[in-house]
Enzyme design. Sequence first.
Site, mmCIF file in Angstrom:
data_model
loop_
_atom_site.group_PDB
_atom_site.id
_atom_site.type_symbol
_atom_site.label_atom_id
_atom_site.label_comp_id
_atom_site.label_asym_id
_atom_site.label_seq_id
_atom_site.Cartn_x
_atom_site.Cartn_y
_atom_site.Cartn_z
ATOM 1 N N CYS A 79 0.865 -1.317 0.022
ATOM 2 C CA CYS A 79 0.013 -0.010 -0.009
ATOM 3 C C CYS A 79 0.997 1.349 -0.176
ATOM 4 C CB CYS A 79 -0.906 -0.159 1.209
ATOM 5 S SG CYS A 79 0.137 0.191 2.903
ATOM 6 N N GLU A 85 -1.047 -19.363 2.724
ATOM 7 C CA GLU A 85 -0.600 -20.299 3.349
ATOM 8 C C GLU A 85 -0.700 -21.556 2.541
ATOM 9 O OE1 GLU A 85 -1.072 -21.016 7.623
ATOM 10 O OE2 GLU A 85 -0.339 -22.985 7.512
ATOM 11 N N ARG A 141 -7.744 -25.959 17.052
ATOM 12 C CA ARG A 141 -7.477 -24.617 17.920
ATOM 13 C C ARG A 141 -8.344 -23.829 18.582
ATOM 14 N NH1 ARG A 141 -2.241 -21.537 17.975
ATOM 15 N NH2 ARG A 141 -0.917 -23.351 17.507
ATOM 16 N N GLU A 189 -0.196 -13.253 15.834
ATOM 17 C CA GLU A 189 -1.458 -13.453 16.117
ATOM 18 C C GLU A 189 -2.117 -13.145 17.212
ATOM 19 O OE1 GLU A 189 -2.599 -17.483 13.670
ATOM 20 O OE2 GLU A 189 -0.807 -17.522 14.579
HETATM 21 S S1 FES Z 1 -0.815 -3.179 3.257
HETATM 22 FE FE1 FES Z 1 -0.017 -1.457 4.110
HETATM 23 S S2 FES Z 1 1.848 -2.340 4.778
HETATM 24 FE FE2 FES Z 1 0.788 -3.828 3.948
#
Ligand code: FES
Length: 1367
Positions: free
Chosen positions: A126, A837, A915, A1303
């Site tokens: 981004c 993944e 999990r 996570e």
């Molecule tokens: S989408 Fe902004 S740094 Fe990954």
Amino acid sequence: MGSLINKENDVKEPKDAILYINGVLKLLPNGLAHLTLLEYLRDVGLTGTKLGCGEGGCGACTVMVSYFDHNSKKCVHQAINACLAPLYSVEGMHVLTAEGLGNRKFGLHPVQESLASRHGSQCGFCTPGFVMSMYALLRSTKTPPTEEQIEESLAGNLCRCTGYRPILDAFRVFAKSNDLLYTNGSVPSQEPKDGEFICPSTGKPCSCGPTQETINQADGSCKGYKAVSYNEIDGSSYTNKEIIFPPQLILRKTSYLSLNGFGGIKWIRPLLLKHVLDLKSRYPDAKLVVGNTELGIETRLKKIHYPVFVAVTHVPELNILTVNDDGVEIGAGVRITELRKFLKKVIEERSVYETSACKAIIEQIKWFAGTQIRNVASVGGNICTASPISDLNPLWMASRAKFRIVDCKGNVRDTLAEKFFLGYRKVDLGSNEILLSVFVPWTRKFEFVKEFKQAHRRDDDIALVNAGMRVYLEKHKQKWIVSDACIVYGGVGPVSLLAVKTNGCLVGKEWNKELLQNSLETLQRDVLMSDDAPGGMVEFRKSLTLSFFFKFFLWVSHQLNKMDGQDLFNESVPVSHLSAIESFHRPSVMGSQDYDVPKQGTAVGSPEVHMSARLQVTGEAEYTDDTPMGPAGLHAALILSKKPHARLLSINDSGARSSPGFAGIFFAKDIPGYNSTGPVVEDEEVFASEIVTCVGQVIGVVVADTHENAKLAARKVNVEYEVLPAILSIEDAVKAKSFHPNSYRALSKGDVDLCFKSDKCHKIIEGEVHIGGQEHFYLEPQSTFVWTMDGGNEVHMISSTQAPQKHQKYVAQVLGLPMSKVVCKVKRLGGGFGGKETRSDFFAAVAAVPAYILNRPVKLVLDRDIDMMVSGQRHSFFGKYKVGFTNEGKVLALDLEIYNNGGNSLDLSLPILERALYHSDNVYEIPHVRVNGSVCFTNYPSNTAFRGFGVPQGMLVTENWIQRIAMEVKKSPEEIRELNFISEGSILRYGQRVEDCTLQRLWDQLKKSCNFLKVRSEVDKFNLCNRWKKRGIAMIPTKFGISFNRKFMNQAGALVQVYTDGTVLVTHGGVEMGQGLRTKVAQIAASEFEIPLSSVFISETSTDKVPNASPTAASASSDMYGAAVLDACKQLKARMEPIATLKKHTSFEKLVNACYLERVDLSAHGFYIVPDIGFNWTTGKGHPFRYFTYGAAFAEVEIDTLTGDFHTRAADVILDLGFSINPAIDVGQIEGAFVQGMGWVALEELKWGDDAHKWVPPGCLFTCGPGNYKIPSVNDVPFKFKVSLLKDAPNDKAVHSSKAVGEPPFFLASSVFFAIKDAIIAARVESGSHGWFPLDNPATPERIRMACADDFTAPFSKPDFRPKLSV
Ligand code: FES
Ligand SMILES: Cc1cc2nc3c(=O)[nH]c(=O)nc-3n(C[C@H](O)[C@H](O)[C@H](O)COP(=O)(O)OP(=O)(O)OC[C@H]3O[C@@H](n4cnc5c(N)ncnc54)[C@H](O)[C@@H]3O)c2cc1C
Ligand code: FES
């Protein structure tokens, strides 16, 4: 009627079409009318501008466009979305991309530098878009922008990694927040406190954290941030590194253009109205185009073909903005940004009462798309599209606007806006007519116009329902009588809806409570929607119509009070009702981070900047789709099933074969090797052979010379189906016992049934929890690039995957090759979050087939809608609980059933369910537990891993019943939580002992830090004083087990090579997807060799360097690869040791050289296995996790009970991360996870074609793009966002005493969910509802509003109404 045609009929000879890109002149050849600016830029090698969505919704493609405005004699600089801009629309302009600002060789621009050094770039996909939005803002304002302007300018840019706070901090330094500093350069009005520094860039106590020393060095401004200069000639800001606006363009005259494109497209740019009219008579079906923000969606996403485009951007008559005696006239071609600027000026100059409509338009524009869209989108485009959710059309109608229309002969006619919209996207405009302008009359004294809009997300979102309302009041005998009124709604029918009956019932009546009551009743007869109306949410949308009118009534009454001095308002409604009309104002985000820096060696523990940040901010960082392919390269497109469950009867591909650029088409029969894949069981066909089991299942692949041609050919394949019954929800699956084979799992402890029967259990509750799924929305779509070498003897690929080894394996399998002949490389990912993944492997296998058979390079990059449709999401869950507890709220027994929606293949659904089962106690001690679950087989694309891997869903079920217990025993949920905490030595239900538990420490620290009790009483006070706004708070704990579920996966390899110049090359099995893995691992290597971090390099992940690597997942990669690299470094150090002891070398380089001369092997393979873990599902006991990461979070929210709008006022998050290897990266992970989690709990709702959404075709995904799937934007970040790392808590179970981070913080965002629920409880109490009520996840405006059941929802739903949710 008048005539605009004059006799002149000259069309000057078109000149060469040109464009400047980053200061370089480019001739634009004819034939490219089908291209967007983005496609062109990427074709010419400027790949810094990214394709994230192609529909104007993500901002990844943002560039700055500059042109010389001959009227104002000034350069105009604007951020635009290159993905929607037709190439020829920027003819004669200067386009600046991230590459044009700065680069690593010659220096970064301050905007880039600031973003990189403030940790504002993680995966970086981004990043160039953010840089360009900020840069365009700086260049378009003569003085530094305010913080508010900066945040507003970024609303059209999405980031899925950072949580935005670091981006805002990075850009804040360019803001002006204190005029004094800019007027006389002296100290600000507020004296800084001791030790505080006032930054001249921000005008505030400095948040950049410079020391006095750095201040001195930087001449009083913050280190690293150079003040931006402002150009006296064109008003733009610049630094001496910047490319100036090409002077040639100032002199150049705009010319008539007539160009062509692929598929017979014509692009004509006339300069005079009469030419537009001529063209319209010559081509009645021609489409006038300005911003292309509607047409771009129609042609690109909806695949509508328009042969002729007439670009009217340069036609003076269509761009007028005039103030007349009786109102304002706005040319149809005027862009939304210009309109807003113009109206702002108008309201400054005219009497207050005259501009009520103008103000309403300005306010509405605030919520109209993002800056990039507003900069190009036109008033006429919006009107003529006649979208039922247009934000402006209800306002034009309400404010008595007139539309001026001209036909091909120049005849002009005026029509009232309210008569113009005839039906769904149908207007009163003949094929020989165009819209010329809009006239908005001044409002009269005591005439009021107001706008309303409720969207899914407040910023940059299209409306669910909007409205324009006007009332004109006159005083008769001390009474205010309605003399005229117009109420119009958008989003409740096929066209902006004039509430005719209500308008009729208003006129002639006194403005009082009775009128309000009558109008609310009449409105229900005006707004008629069937239960299965497109868009759904019927009860919510209807309620909004009443809520808006109520707000309007209060607002007008309030205005009257102010103007008339009467106490009418107080007479009608209590002061606490004022909360209904307070407009939302967002303060700028204040972030704070609190951590220790216990440095170990040269780099470990230091808040180093992401190693690729500087590459990413300049657009130099390469992603899979940026890899050049060469002329032989082909693009692939998928042939996808359109049915959720069907037998394939026939496939006709003759249309595809004759399509332009076609190079090959492949189906199941063409697969050279094996057609089945799957990470746990191989239950998924690469190409469906006989039966399809979901919409979006891959049936085949087409390759062609361009991406567009490949897609065109794929669309021409005709598939005949025999439709079979489909299972489209967990509920259907459970009823039909449709489970994936062997997916039942159970865990237990104690005797649940006995406990329920015992008198210790004072109360027992039972309930159900529905949890919706979540789209990964990594900014970089799934992409892979496969090619063969040595005549097809070897296959290589570059992929955007978290699991290169799986790519290697699947591709080898599908081609029937040994794995040793297949190599997969990964440089970086533009985000993964679990979505790359296993699902990415599938696409590599698909692309490998044509690449191998044709022996040509093949690239497969999914369009955003396809990606969202086919690549799986976070699982939706359904939980059924029964809980026994004491009167004090101590939990004694839990009986829990959970189901997840696996979709049509098992993929990772079983470990995800496991999990969820492990973590469904969250942090609570429960003596008697029985939990079990199964994975549902449904006819949806296979769901997959997503940050948290089932843990958040498991815990959310828990926190739901905890919150319910609190209501039952009349205590706060926080008390119930604390009462039931596990502690040191607790034995978890699966037999693992709790060790080094920092939960209580974290909790106590958080309580203090957020000042919980004080905030509680402030919130209660606020709620007492405000009827229609409510605040809520919540504190949530978490515990996240670290290790892969499968023991064999807990292994890691690394290769460390030391070179004679003292630099070190590290390769390991982990993948960099923005999470900073490479930076942390490099820090470990640097510290071990005691060399600077800059001496360590990690280039890429490659299966031919480190074999058999587990996917980069489970948050465990820094632990595992850090330890493997440490192992290799230690081996090398041991080999160097004899040489080092012989003589003291002055540098590492010298030592390495000496070793080399002594023939020491300077390459080592390191390996690590996670010790002491294992689990047996047969016994249900074991030690599945190496350790736990603990955390806690507090959130405070405010909701608008009338509309369901909400914002997060504060979030305070604390995590125990041991001794962090890199606290800046860890803070970035926490913030990113928290904001992503906020999306999951409050914004992001997937809508599938199921029983709940009958208006969507069965099995199809409705929310398949940023247009209607809303991830958090910059304006959703908590106003106050504090992140702390627990101090002094080393973890002896991971490398350098650190802990895993990716996570664990995600679930903490549920504090926002429960804070929302807390606020809703306060609202319900006001309506007399005191009992517990369910709130499904996500708590979107619809769920919030409908849960705040009141008089306005009552006509449409009962207080226990549960909005529909796809699960
Ligand atoms: S989408 Fe902004 S740094 Fe990954
Ligand atoms: C990401 C995104 C967000 C958006 N958000 C919003 C939002 O919040 N609120 C909202 O209301 N809309 C929104 N829109 C819709 C769109 O931006 C607006 O409708 C915009 O104003 C269209 O203007 P345009 O110049 O881009 O139209 P174009 O795409 O250029 O043209 C649209 C249509 O109008 C016709 N047309 C244009 N000018 C004339 C004329 N003078 N006479 C006759 N026909 C004409 C064209 O032929 C075409 O059929 C959004 C769109 C996108 C892509
Ligand atoms: S790619 Fe252009 S806005 Fe998303």
